[in-house]
Design a protein around this motif. Structure first.
Motif, short mmCIF file in Angstrom:
data_model
loop_
_atom_site.label_atom_id
_atom_site.label_comp_id
_atom_site.label_asym_id
_atom_site.label_seq_id
_atom_site.Cartn_x
_atom_site.Cartn_y
_atom_site.Cartn_z
N PRO A 49 0.82 -1.22 0.00
CA PRO A 49 0.00 0.00 0.00
C PRO A 49 0.86 1.28 0.00
O PRO A 49 1.89 1.34 0.65
CB PRO A 49 -0.80 -0.12 1.30
N ILE A 50 0.40 2.26 -0.73
CA ILE A 50 1.01 3.59 -0.74
C ILE A 50 -0.07 4.58 -0.29
O ILE A 50 -1.17 4.61 -0.86
CB ILE A 50 1.52 3.99 -2.14
N LYS A 51 0.25 5.39 0.70
CA LYS A 51 -0.72 6.35 1.22
C LYS A 51 -0.75 7.59 0.33
O LYS A 51 0.27 8.25 0.14
CB LYS A 51 -0.38 6.73 2.66
N LEU A 52 -1.93 7.90 -0.20
CA LEU A 52 -2.09 9.08 -1.07
C LEU A 52 -2.70 10.26 -0.33
O LEU A 52 -2.48 11.41 -0.69
CB LEU A 52 -2.97 8.71 -2.27
N GLY A 53 -3.51 9.97 0.68
CA GLY A 53 -4.17 10.99 1.48
C GLY A 53 -4.55 10.39 2.82
O GLY A 53 -4.24 9.22 3.10
N SER A 54 -5.24 11.13 3.66
CA SER A 54 -5.55 10.64 5.00
C SER A 54 -6.34 9.34 4.98
O SER A 54 -6.18 8.49 5.85
CB SER A 54 -6.32 11.70 5.79
N ASN A 55 -7.20 9.16 3.95
CA ASN A 55 -8.00 7.95 3.85
C ASN A 55 -7.95 7.32 2.47
O ASN A 55 -8.80 6.50 2.13
CB ASN A 55 -9.46 8.25 4.22
N GLU A 56 -6.96 7.72 1.69
CA GLU A 56 -6.85 7.22 0.31
C GLU A 56 -5.55 6.45 0.14
O GLU A 56 -4.48 6.91 0.56
CB GLU A 56 -6.92 8.38 -0.69
N PHE A 57 -5.65 5.26 -0.45
CA PHE A 57 -4.49 4.39 -0.62
C PHE A 57 -4.42 3.84 -2.04
O PHE A 57 -5.45 3.51 -2.63
CB PHE A 57 -4.54 3.22 0.36
N LYS A 58 -3.20 3.74 -2.54
CA LYS A 58 -2.97 3.02 -3.79
C LYS A 58 -2.55 1.60 -3.42
O LYS A 58 -1.58 1.40 -2.67
CB LYS A 58 -1.88 3.71 -4.61
N LEU A 59 -3.30 0.62 -3.92
CA LEU A 59 -2.98 -0.77 -3.67
C LEU A 59 -2.16 -1.31 -4.83
O LEU A 59 -2.65 -1.41 -5.96
CB LEU A 59 -4.25 -1.61 -3.51
N GLN A 60 -0.91 -1.63 -4.56
CA GLN A 60 -0.05 -2.26 -5.56
C GLN A 60 -0.12 -3.76 -5.32
O GLN A 60 0.43 -4.28 -4.35
CB GLN A 60 1.39 -1.74 -5.41
N MET A 61 -0.84 -4.46 -6.18
CA MET A 61 -1.08 -5.89 -6.00
C MET A 61 -0.21 -6.67 -6.98
O MET A 61 -0.41 -6.59 -8.19
CB MET A 61 -2.57 -6.18 -6.21
N ASN A 73 -5.35 -16.78 -17.97
CA ASN A 73 -6.73 -17.27 -18.01
C ASN A 73 -6.97 -18.51 -17.15
O ASN A 73 -8.11 -18.94 -16.98
CB ASN A 73 -7.13 -17.58 -19.46
N ALA A 74 -5.90 -19.07 -16.58
CA ALA A 74 -6.05 -20.22 -15.68
C ALA A 74 -6.42 -19.77 -14.27
O ALA A 74 -6.69 -20.61 -13.40
CB ALA A 74 -4.77 -21.04 -15.65
N PHE A 75 -6.46 -18.44 -14.06
CA PHE A 75 -6.71 -17.92 -12.72
C PHE A 75 -7.81 -16.85 -12.75
O PHE A 75 -8.04 -16.20 -13.77
CB PHE A 75 -5.43 -17.29 -12.14
N SER A 76 -8.46 -16.71 -11.62
CA SER A 76 -9.43 -15.63 -11.42
C SER A 76 -8.92 -14.73 -10.31
O SER A 76 -8.60 -15.21 -9.21
CB SER A 76 -10.80 -16.22 -11.04
N PHE A 77 -8.83 -13.42 -10.58
CA PHE A 77 -8.23 -12.46 -9.65
C PHE A 77 -9.31 -11.51 -9.11
O PHE A 77 -10.17 -11.05 -9.87
CB PHE A 77 -7.16 -11.63 -10.36
N SER A 78 -9.23 -11.20 -7.82
CA SER A 78 -10.16 -10.22 -7.23
C SER A 78 -9.55 -9.61 -5.98
O SER A 78 -8.59 -10.14 -5.40
CB SER A 78 -11.50 -10.89 -6.88
N TYR A 79 -10.11 -8.47 -5.56
CA TYR A 79 -9.66 -7.84 -4.31
C TYR A 79 -10.87 -7.26 -3.58
O TYR A 79 -11.92 -6.99 -4.17
CB TYR A 79 -8.62 -6.75 -4.59
N SER A 80 -10.70 -7.09 -2.27
CA SER A 80 -11.73 -6.53 -1.41
C SER A 80 -11.07 -5.62 -0.39
O SER A 80 -9.88 -5.76 -0.10
CB SER A 80 -12.50 -7.63 -0.67
N VAL A 81 -11.85 -4.71 0.16
CA VAL A 81 -11.41 -3.89 1.29
C VAL A 81 -12.42 -4.09 2.41
O VAL A 81 -13.60 -3.81 2.25
CB VAL A 81 -11.28 -2.40 0.93
N LEU A 82 -11.94 -4.61 3.55
CA LEU A 82 -12.81 -4.99 4.65
C LEU A 82 -12.58 -4.07 5.84
O LEU A 82 -11.51 -3.45 5.97
CB LEU A 82 -12.52 -6.44 5.06
N ILE A 118 -11.04 4.97 2.06
CA ILE A 118 -11.64 4.43 3.28
C ILE A 118 -12.60 5.49 3.84
O ILE A 118 -12.25 6.67 3.91
CB ILE A 118 -10.56 4.11 4.33
N PRO A 119 -13.82 5.09 4.24
CA PRO A 119 -14.77 6.07 4.81
C PRO A 119 -14.17 6.82 5.99
O PRO A 119 -13.43 6.27 6.80
CB PRO A 119 -15.95 5.19 5.26
N GLU A 120 -14.49 8.08 6.08
CA GLU A 120 -14.01 8.94 7.16
C GLU A 120 -14.40 8.34 8.51
O GLU A 120 -15.53 7.93 8.72
CB GLU A 120 -14.61 10.34 7.03
#
Length: 411
Positions: A49-61, A73-82, A118-120
């Motif tokens: 993760p790279i912090k861009l702002g107080s609640n904003e992040f760039k996710l380098q996956m 095509n042999a894989f299925s990729f996804s991401y979530s923020v919990l 991320i929500p305030e």
């Protein structure tokens, strides 16, 4: 007849509801992440993760291609923020990643990049990367806290290979270079720690290890971003944008052969986990370490061929421990690395906010052996875990050591 039909219909509805409720909710805490530590994984996942702002992040996956020439095509990729390790992961939280989302596709990596907000006021945020191998149904996971009580802050800059793919290893061989990129200024500041750590106590040793009273640090000053920066010394570096801030980037620098073993002296240190105290003292005091080690392995097995195979497997475990668990310590010197070497890869791995739990063997829950690694807040890394030691580990620990010493793998 109508009354009986109504009763059967009601019974069916209740039965269906009972069946559906029996399925466990999918949560980060109940995902089995054992493939993360498997010796046979086809992929290696990382989120930087790279912090861009107080609640904003760039996710380098970053997805490392361990398997030779894998097909996207042999894989299925996804991401979530919990917002919790116990939050149910719903379909609308899962964001699919397609080939059009690739930032880079190299010989070694697939690389995705997404920005999340991320929500305030939200105190905890965890990014989760999931990759499904559609050929056999294996699911790979990697998660990292963006915000939590165990994270001081995230860095506002990143480290990269020469091809601009984010640096996804846990270590750098000394003398190699990294490219640092920062949108907040032309320079960064680095500190060097020329420290060597002791070997951890075994799992059943409940006394606390000695803590060094002072930690030597060398202020190496500013260096330019966007120019390859060579890290020459062995120890670890801590790079910061602002030295008055808590956030930074830590990188362990190692000898040129790492994660493999470099020399006989290092091999002597590493066999401590399966040696008696007298055996290890004899090895340490030997003038000819190679000769002493040859005799040590032969004494264990009484068979040259078995000894060769045992050496190969033991130091393969060391190599995996170094790849997987290196932080400011070499992986084999960490608590997780020690357990991994002796016990082998765990069959189940579960993460919680404050701990990581490894399970071995057993058909029922009561017959499993569990190692709990307590998460420790550390400015250098959000992944620092310490084993919760107990005398109850002694029987299984000695049993596995005996298996190793008999000339077999303990798993």
């Amino acid at each position: 007849m109508k009354l009986k039909l109504k009763f059967l219909l009601l019974f069916s509805i209740l039965s269906i509801g009972t069946v559906f409720s029996a399925f466990p909710q999918k949560k980060l805490s109940n995902l089995n992440q054992a493939l993360r530590y498997s010796r046979y994984s086809r992929l290696g996942l990382k989120i930087i993760p790279i912090k861009l702002g107080s609640n904003e992040f760039k996710l380098q996956m970053v997805v490392e291609k361990i398997e030779e020439n894998p097909s996207f095509n042999a894989f299925s990729f996804s991401y979530s923020v919990l917002d919790s390790y116990e939050e149910e992961i719903l379909d609308d939280q899962v964001n699919l990643l397609t080939e059009n989302d690739l930032t880079a596709d190299t010989d070694r990596h697939w690389y995705f990049e997404k920005t999340v907000t991320i929500p305030e006021g939200q105190e905890v945020a965890i990014a989760l990367l999931t990759v499904l191998d559609t050929r056999q149904g294996d699911e790979y996971y990697y998660h990292i806290d963006l915000k939590s009580s165990f994270v001081y802050d995230q860095p506002t800059f990143g480290a990269y290979y020469a091809n601009d793919v984010p640096f996804d290893q846990n270590f750098l061989n000394s003398g190699q270079s990294l490219l640092f990129n920062s949108p907040k200024g032309p320079s960064l500041h680095k500190f060097f720690y020329p420290v060597s750590f002791e070997i951890p106590y075994p799992p059943m040793e409940t006394k606390s290890p000695p803590v060094p009273k002072e930690l030597e640090v060398v202020d190496q000053g500013d260096f330019l971003t966007n120019v390859p920066e060579s890290l020459e010394n062995q120890g670890y570096y801590f790079v910061q944008q602002d030295t008055s801030d808590a956030s930074g980037f830590m990188i362990k620098t190692t000898h040129e052969a790492f994660p493999k073993v470099r020399d006989w002296d290092e091999m002597v240190q590493m066999v401590t986990y399966i040696s008696t105290r007298k055996e290890h003292e004899t090895l340490l005091s030997a003038e000819d370490k190679k000769k002493a080690l040859d005799q040590y392995w032969y004494n264990l097995t009484r068979n040259p061929d078995t000894a060769k195979e045992l050496i190969k497997e033991y130091f393969r475990q060391v190599e995996f421990a170094n790849i997987l668990f290196t932080e400011f310590k070499e992986g084999w010197k960490t608590d997780r690395g020690m357990v991994y070497i002796v016990m082998g890869p765990p069959s189940e791995v579960n993460f919680y906010l404050d701990r990581e739990v490894w399970s071995y063997g057993g058909i029922s829950g009561s017959s499993k052996i569990r190692f709990t690694f307590v998460r420790v807040k550390n400015i250098l890394t959000p992944h620092y875990y310490s084993l919760n030691r107990s005398r109850a580990y002694q029987p299984v620990w000695f049993k596995n050591i005996s298996i190793w010493r008999s000339g077999r793998m303990a798993f």
